[in-house]
Design a protein around this motif. Structure first.
Motif, mmCIF file in Angstrom:
data_model
loop_
_atom_site.group_PDB
_atom_site.id
_atom_site.type_symbol
_atom_site.label_atom_id
_atom_site.label_comp_id
_atom_site.label_asym_id
_atom_site.label_seq_id
_atom_site.Cartn_x
_atom_site.Cartn_y
_atom_site.Cartn_z
ATOM 1 N N UNK A 157 0.834 -1.214 0.000
ATOM 2 C CA UNK A 157 0.000 0.000 0.000
ATOM 3 C C UNK A 157 0.865 1.258 0.000
ATOM 4 N N UNK A 158 1.948 1.173 0.761
ATOM 5 C CA UNK A 158 2.852 2.319 0.841
ATOM 6 C C UNK A 158 3.459 2.624 -0.529
ATOM 7 N N UNK A 159 3.946 1.589 -1.190
ATOM 8 C CA UNK A 159 4.569 1.784 -2.501
ATOM 9 C C UNK A 159 3.561 2.350 -3.491
ATOM 10 N N UNK A 173 0.994 4.130 -2.774
ATOM 11 C CA UNK A 173 0.679 5.511 -2.401
ATOM 12 C C UNK A 173 1.798 6.469 -2.845
ATOM 13 N N UNK A 174 3.031 6.019 -2.688
ATOM 14 C CA UNK A 174 4.157 6.855 -3.127
ATOM 15 C C UNK A 174 4.094 7.050 -4.640
ATOM 16 N N UNK A 209 1.381 9.443 -5.516
ATOM 17 C CA UNK A 209 1.739 10.823 -5.200
ATOM 18 C C UNK A 209 2.689 11.392 -6.231
ATOM 19 N N UNK A 210 3.586 10.532 -6.737
ATOM 20 C CA UNK A 210 4.544 11.019 -7.732
ATOM 21 C C UNK A 210 3.830 11.389 -9.019
#
Lengths: 162, 256
Positions: free
Chosen positions: B59-61, B63-64, B67-68
């Motif tokens: 999920x973190x990846x 989300x990053x 965002x990019x």
């Protein structure tokens, strides 16, 4: 290794202990999970702050502390959950220099302090970083940490904690 | 040993302690009921999280990455983003990126000051031992080299000089800290900046970036701009059109 790959690696190594830290501060598992994710998002955003060759843990703890403090501040603003969320605290109640302190008290105390003093309180009393480590993490002098800690101790005493 | 601090438990659980310290701490935990109890509580929470850690990591990846994509500016957004600085500096804020390149120049060439339309010329002079040479494209620099900067401007203004290394870390040369005021050049003409910058032992790509503006420079904003540029597409990304970029390839230890 790209910043994203580095963050993934840091997540594998440190997310679980950051979760424990966030849970002890926030007392809510879902909020603690969110705080961990937010910590790594912020870490990615500020990846240039990370000094290679040093342990990432203190850096991540500082970010996580700020995330949790913001969350607590938000709670106080909303005047909700301030005294609640006791249910999950049995195995994550913070020890404050060896003295148990209920999180409701901690919330109240944090509300009496400015942001810098809050950071110092959490990093020193709760996370157990020594004064030099706190100073290094926050980019301030050790003397400034000592002065702030003295003020926090006075406040704790006046609040009947300790 | 005395009872452990919380952070030491966390370090132990993250394999962040050296073997000797880890063994000593484990031994203490075995013998101390209070620490054993604390360690067990932390371990339980850590185990809880580890059950969902892989999902959270994915999920973190995502989300990053999201965002990019969100952050990558369109041309219009980019101009909008730069607009305040451009207008505030009467469209004369200039960025000079000098390449710290590979081969030392044999002698000083007065023509090597890099000039741009709009008001700034910058000459970088390196001192290595008794030898002094102008840093131009192709110059190789080493740890311990001392750099001096000569800025020539056509109007008064403010100047900042930073370096951006391969790890995308920004080092402030002038001023030495982001929270210090930029260098003020009080008149048109040539200015030799006071002091010199001694290069550290980092290796790899490195960019030297100079910014001049007749209006006050906002260094934090500038830092974000450079960071965003460096982070978003790596150093191969074409910079905004008012940037002048020479690609960097710095390497090797000092040989003399």
């Amino acid at each position: 290794m790209s910043p994203t790959q580095s963050i993934e690696r840091l997540h594998r190594s440190y997310a679980a202990v950051l979760y424990d830290k966030a849970l002890r501060l926030l007392g809510d598992r879902a909020e603690a999970e969110d705080a961990v994710q937010e910590t790594f998002i912020n870490a990615h955003r500020n990846f240039t702050d990370f000094v290679y060759g040093t342990s990432a843990l203190p850096w991540l703890y500082r970010i996580c502390t700020n995330v949790c403090l913001n969350q607590l501040r938000s709670r106080r603003r909303q005047r909700s959950k301030l005294l609640g969320a006791q249910a999950e605290t049995t195995r994550c109640a913070p020890a404050l220099e060896g003295r148990a302190i209920a999180r409701a008290q901690l919330d109240t105390l944090l509300g009496l302090l400015d942001q810098r003093a809050q950071q110092i309180l959490v990093l020193h009393f709760i996370d157990g970083f020594d004064q030099s480590e706190v100073a290094a993490q926050l980019g301030i002098s050790r003397r400034a940490v000592v002065k702030r800690l003295a003020a926090v101790r006075r406040l704790l005493a006046s609040e009947g904690v300790g | 040993m005395s009872c452990a601090r919380y952070i030491e438990f966390a370090r132990l659980l993250s394999d962040d302690l050296d073997a000797e310290r880890a063994a000593s701490l484990r031994s203490h935990i075995e013998s101390c009921e209070r620490c054993r109890s604390q360690f067990a509580a932390i371990s339980a929470n850590v185990e809880d999280y580890q059950r969902i850690a892989e999902t959270k990591r994915l999920q973190l990846v995502e989300r990053i990455a999201f965002q990019r994509v969100e952050k990558r500016p369109t041309r219009a957004r980019s101009l909008l983003w730069w607009g305040p600085l451009i207008t505030a500096s009467a469209a004369t804020a200039l960025l000079l990126v000098l390449r710290l390149s590979l081969t030392p120049s044999a002698s000083i060439n007065p023509q090597t000051a890099v000039r741009f339309k709009g008001g700034l010329a910058l000459q970088v002079i390196a001192k290595r031992g008794d030898r002094q040479f102008v840093v131009d494209d192709g110059a190789r620099l080493y740890s311990g080299d001392a750099l001096r900067f000569v800025a020539t401007v056509d109007r008064p203004g403010q100047l900042a000089i930073v370096s951006l290394d391969a790890a995308r870390r920004l080092s402030w040369f002038y001023p030495q800290r982001i929270d210090a005021p930029p260098v003020t050049l009080g008149r048109a003409g040539s200015h030799t900046l006071s002091g010199s910058v001694i290069l550290d032992d980092s290796r790899g790509k490195e960019l030297l970036i100079a910014v001049f503006s007749p209006q006050p420079l906002d260094l934090r904003r500038l830092s974000h701009m450079i960071d965003d540029w460096a982070r978003s597409e790596s150093l191969t990304r074409k910079p905004p059109k008012h940037w002048v970029v020479r690609r960097v390839e710095k390497g090797g230890g000092r040989t003399q």
